[in-house]
Design a protein around this motif. Structure first.
Motif, short mmCIF file in Angstrom:
data_model
loop_
_atom_site.label_atom_id
_atom_site.label_comp_id
_atom_site.label_asym_id
_atom_site.label_seq_id
_atom_site.Cartn_x
_atom_site.Cartn_y
_atom_site.Cartn_z
N LYS A 118 -2.50 4.45 5.07
CA LYS A 118 -1.22 5.00 5.55
C LYS A 118 -1.32 5.38 7.02
CE LYS A 118 2.12 8.71 4.49
NZ LYS A 118 2.06 9.43 5.76
N GLN A 119 -2.42 6.04 7.39
CA GLN A 119 -2.63 6.42 8.78
C GLN A 119 -2.73 5.20 9.69
OE1 GLN A 119 -6.14 8.86 8.54
NE2 GLN A 119 -5.02 10.67 7.83
N MET A 120 -3.40 4.16 9.22
CA MET A 120 -3.55 2.95 9.99
C MET A 120 -2.18 2.29 10.24
SD MET A 120 -5.77 -0.48 9.13
CE MET A 120 -7.26 0.48 8.86
N ARG A 121 -1.33 2.27 9.21
CA ARG A 121 0.02 1.70 9.37
C ARG A 121 0.80 2.45 10.44
NH1 ARG A 121 0.19 2.45 3.76
NH2 ARG A 121 -0.62 0.65 2.62
N GLU A 122 0.70 3.78 10.37
CA GLU A 122 1.44 4.61 11.32
C GLU A 122 0.91 4.42 12.75
OE1 GLU A 122 0.95 8.48 9.68
OE2 GLU A 122 2.51 8.21 8.14
N GLU A 123 -0.41 4.40 12.90
CA GLU A 123 -1.00 4.25 14.22
C GLU A 123 -0.67 2.91 14.86
OE1 GLU A 123 -5.10 4.86 13.43
OE2 GLU A 123 -4.92 7.04 13.18
N ARG A 124 -0.58 1.87 14.06
CA ARG A 124 -0.35 0.52 14.58
C ARG A 124 1.14 0.12 14.54
NH1 ARG A 124 -5.56 -2.91 12.18
NH2 ARG A 124 -7.16 -1.42 12.90
N GLY A 125 1.97 1.03 14.04
CA GLY A 125 3.40 0.73 13.99
C GLY A 125 3.81 -0.19 12.86
N TYR A 126 2.89 -0.44 11.93
CA TYR A 126 3.21 -1.34 10.82
C TYR A 126 4.26 -0.74 9.90
CZ TYR A 126 -1.06 -3.89 12.11
OH TYR A 126 -2.02 -4.59 12.77
N ASP A 127 4.28 0.59 9.81
CA ASP A 127 5.27 1.24 8.94
C ASP A 127 6.68 0.99 9.43
OD1 ASP A 127 4.70 2.76 11.19
OD2 ASP A 127 5.18 4.66 10.21
N GLN A 128 6.88 1.00 10.75
CA GLN A 128 8.20 0.74 11.32
C GLN A 128 8.59 -0.74 11.15
OE1 GLN A 128 10.25 3.17 12.34
NE2 GLN A 128 8.58 4.52 11.66
N LEU A 129 7.60 -1.62 11.31
CA LEU A 129 7.85 -3.05 11.09
C LEU A 129 8.29 -3.29 9.65
CD1 LEU A 129 7.71 -6.04 11.93
CD2 LEU A 129 5.27 -5.99 11.34
N TYR A 130 7.60 -2.64 8.72
CA TYR A 130 7.93 -2.78 7.31
C TYR A 130 9.34 -2.29 7.03
CZ TYR A 130 7.73 -2.09 2.25
OH TYR A 130 8.01 -2.12 0.90
N LEU A 131 9.67 -1.10 7.53
CA LEU A 131 11.00 -0.52 7.30
C LEU A 131 12.10 -1.40 7.88
CD1 LEU A 131 10.30 3.26 7.96
CD2 LEU A 131 10.89 2.20 5.76
N SER A 132 11.87 -1.96 9.07
CA SER A 132 12.89 -2.80 9.69
C SER A 132 13.11 -4.08 8.88
CB SER A 132 12.49 -3.15 11.12
OG SER A 132 11.33 -3.95 11.16
N ARG A 133 12.05 -4.64 8.33
CA ARG A 133 12.16 -5.86 7.52
C ARG A 133 12.87 -5.57 6.20
NH1 ARG A 133 11.25 -10.79 10.06
NH2 ARG A 133 9.63 -10.48 11.63
N VAL A 134 12.54 -4.42 5.61
CA VAL A 134 13.16 -4.05 4.33
C VAL A 134 14.66 -3.84 4.50
CG1 VAL A 134 13.29 -2.24 2.57
CG2 VAL A 134 11.07 -3.08 3.33
N LYS A 135 15.05 -3.21 5.62
CA LYS A 135 16.48 -2.96 5.88
C LYS A 135 17.25 -4.26 6.07
CE LYS A 135 15.90 1.64 7.91
NZ LYS A 135 15.95 2.45 9.15
N GLN A 136 16.59 -5.27 6.65
CA GLN A 136 17.25 -6.55 6.88
C GLN A 136 17.43 -7.34 5.59
OE1 GLN A 136 15.05 -8.74 9.82
NE2 GLN A 136 15.17 -7.10 11.34
N SER A 137 16.56 -7.12 4.62
CA SER A 137 16.59 -7.90 3.39
C SER A 137 17.52 -7.32 2.36
CB SER A 137 15.21 -7.93 2.75
OG SER A 137 14.79 -6.62 2.42
#
Length: 211
Positions: free
Chosen positions: A192-211
Motif C-alpha cells: 500500500k505504501q509503495m503504491r502511494e509513494e509511486r502514485g500507482y494508487d492515483q493511476l488505479y483510481l483514474s482507470r477505475v473511474k473511466q471504466s
C-alpha cells in the motif's frame, strides 16, 4: 456406510477478523502449501473466511452433504471431496438454499456445480472445477463428514481455516494461521505504501473511474 463425526470448531473469531482483509495471493508469497489450485469461483467479486466442515462422497452419491448441512453453524465452509470425479455436479440450487438458511459462508467443491443462474442470483459463494448438467444422486450409499479430505493435493481437516477471494482458495491449520496473517498484513501494508509513494494508487483510481 456413513462416517459422521462431530463438527470441529477450529476457527476463532480472532482468526476470522485477522483474515477479513488478507488475500490468498499475498500468502502465496509466503508458502507453496495449502492452495486449492484448479478451482474457480462461480462469480467475482468473491470473498469469504470460514471454518471447514469436510465431506467426502463416492462419486455419484451426495447424501453425505445433506448430513453435513445438518451439522454446520454460521460462518462454516462446506468442503466437498468428490473422490476424483470432476464430471458430476454435487452442488446446486437446493443445496444452496439449505446452506444459506444455516448461514454457511461458502462452498468448495472438487467437482462441478449446477443450477448456475439461481446460485449466482442468490449470491452464494462457490468454488468448483466447472459446471455440469450431470448430477449426483441421493442414494444413501456411503460418505464421510468431518474426516480428512483431499482437494488439489491438499489435505484438509475439519476445523481448518478456509480463506477465499477472487484469486483463489487457501486452507491452513488454525495453529499456523495467525503467523501467516500477521506476515501477510505486513506485506499488504508495505505494498500500500509503495503504491502511494509511486502514485500507482492515483493511476488505479483514474482507470477505475473511466471504466
Amino acid at each position: 456406510m456413513f462416517t459422521i463425526k462431530p463438527r470441529v470448531a477450529g476457527v476463532t473469531e480472532e482468526l476470522r477478523d485477522l483474515y477479513e482483509t488478507v488475500s490468498p495471493s499475498t500468502i502465496g508469497h509466503l508458502t507453496d502449501f495449502g492452495f486449492l489450485t484448479g478451482l474457480q469461483p462461480l462469480f467475482r467479486p468473491i470473498h469469504f473466511v470460514g471454518n471447514a466442515v469436510t465431506v467426502r462422497i463416492p462419486h455419484i452419491d451426495a447424501t453425505a452433504i445433506r448430513h453435513a448441512l445438518e451439522l454446520v453453524e454460521p460462518g462454516d465452509v462446506i468442503v466437498v471431496d468428490m473422490s476424483g470425479d470432476e464430471q458430476r455436479a454435487c452442488w446446486g440450487e437446493f443445496m444452496t438454499y439449505a446452506a444459506m438458511t444455516k448461514k454457511v459462508a461458502g462452498a468448495i467443491v472438487s467437482g462441478c456445480v449446477t443450477d448456475v443462474r439461481p446460485i449466482i442470483e442468490l449470491g452464494f459463494p462457490v468454488f468448483s472445477r466447472g459446471i455440469s448438467p450431470l448430477t449426483t444422486r441421493a442414494l444413501n450409499l456411503e460418505g464421510e463428514v468431518n474426516t480428512t479430505v483431499s482437494i488439489s493435493g491438499v489435505g484438509i481437516n475439519p476445523g481448518d481455516l478456509v480463506v477465499a477471494d477472487d484469486d483463489g482458495v487457501f486452507v491452513v491449520n488454525p495453529t499456523q494461521a495467525k503467523d501467516f496473517a500477521i506476515k501477510a498484513l505486513e506485506k499488504q501494508q508495505k505494498e500500500k505504501q509503495m503504491r502511494e509513494e509511486r502514485g500507482y494508487d492515483q493511476l488505479y483510481l483514474s482507470r477505475v473511474k473511466q471504466s
